[in-house]
Design a protein around this motif. Structure first.
Motif, short mmCIF file in Angstrom:
data_model
loop_
_atom_site.label_atom_id
_atom_site.label_comp_id
_atom_site.label_asym_id
_atom_site.label_seq_id
_atom_site.Cartn_x
_atom_site.Cartn_y
_atom_site.Cartn_z
N SER A 138 0.83 -1.21 0.00
CA SER A 138 0.00 0.00 0.00
C SER A 138 0.86 1.26 0.00
N SER A 174 1.00 4.07 -2.89
CA SER A 174 0.64 5.44 -2.51
C SER A 174 1.77 6.40 -2.86
N ASP A 216 -4.40 6.32 -5.68
CA ASP A 216 -5.36 6.28 -4.58
C ASP A 216 -5.50 4.82 -4.16
N ALA A 266 -5.21 -0.17 -6.02
CA ALA A 266 -4.63 1.14 -6.35
C ALA A 266 -5.19 1.63 -7.67
#
Length: 270
Positions: free
Chosen positions: A42, A46, A51, A79
């Protein structure tokens, strides 16, 4: 500028394999190590400007390759580009993040996640033919009989509304993509448009590939069985499969590069 095969940095995939399999190690879908891996993926996505959300996946107890595993919660790391509209035409590139309990999972499947990250990095600074969603799926590995797996991708497909389903133009699953010198390109049934598009991309990218049919043992099958277009890259047999021997040394940087080149060419405007 449009994405091309030369935009993918295989070193990103190699680093991911070393981190996931070498530092984190076995990542059973409901365990603390899996949660750690999901947080790391993640953060990487990011950092690239996507997002990112973690989509909850409820998983039953069972037996994974001879080892009892508990019921619990896993997650899909999803994502999407900033401003993404899931009801508009788009592509999905995915790879499962979990492992069987006894395996560090370098080839199965840090290799696939690593190439997803490398392609996502390239796509973050180049244009693709359609907006692309990148997913690290949870709970792909079996927890019992042949139907008792693919929980993360099944959850992803199940939560799609009618407009979102219609918007998924093509999906590719990267699963065991770091072994061998040719890239298997698998369709769930006979030849299909996604498989043919990937084989054409391999030719443009100068990457050796071989067509396979009857490939249903990866997350693309969750899409295909529900009427959505999907195919798989990867599946070359290797000695360390589902064992403690699935360590970073079994993964070939050259094969990771071939797969990244194919995916980038598949994503490229044409």
């Amino acid at each position: 500028m449009p994405i091309s095969a030369d935009d993918v940095d295989p070193a990103i995939a190699v680093r991911a394999v070393r981190h996931l399999a070498g530092r984190i190690g076995p990542r059973e879908a409901t365990g603390a190590a899996y949660a750690r891996a999901a947080r790391w993926v993640s953060a990487e996505l990011s950092r690239l400007g996507y997002d990112v959300e973690q989509q909850r996946v409820d998983v039953p107890a069972g037996e994974s390759w001879g080892v009892p595993v508990p019921a619990g919660r896993s997650v899909n790391v999803v994502a999407a580009p900033t401003g993404f509209d899931p009801t508009r035409p788009h592509l999905v590139v995915g790879a499962h993040l979990d492992t069987v309990p006894q395996a560090p999972g370098a080839e199965d499947n840090a290799s696939g996640v690593g190439v997803v990250l490398a392609v996502a990095e390239a796509a973050s600074r180049r244009s693709t033919r359609l907006p692309t969603v990148f997913v690290a799926f949870g709970a792909e590995e079996p927890r019992g009989d042949p139907e008792d797996h693919h929980y993360g991708s099944r959850r992803y497909v199940a939560q799609l509304g009618p407009q979102e389903r219609a918007a998924v133009r093509e999906m590719v699953s990267l699963d065991r993509v770091g072994v061998g010198d040719r890239v298997p390109v698998g369709s769930a049934n006979g030849s299909d448009p996604v498989q043919r598009a990937l084989l054409a991309a391999a030719r443009r990218a100068g990457a050796a590939a071989v067509a396979e049919s009857g490939q249903r043992s990866s997350d693309h099958w969750s899409f295909v069985r529900d009427g959505l277009p999907g195919a798989r890259l990867g599946s070359t047999p290797y000695a360390g499969y589902h064992s403690a021997g699935d360590v970073p040394a079994v993964v070939s940087a050259a094969q990771l590069e071939r797969v990244g080149r194919i995916v980038a060419e598949w994503l490229a405007p044409r």
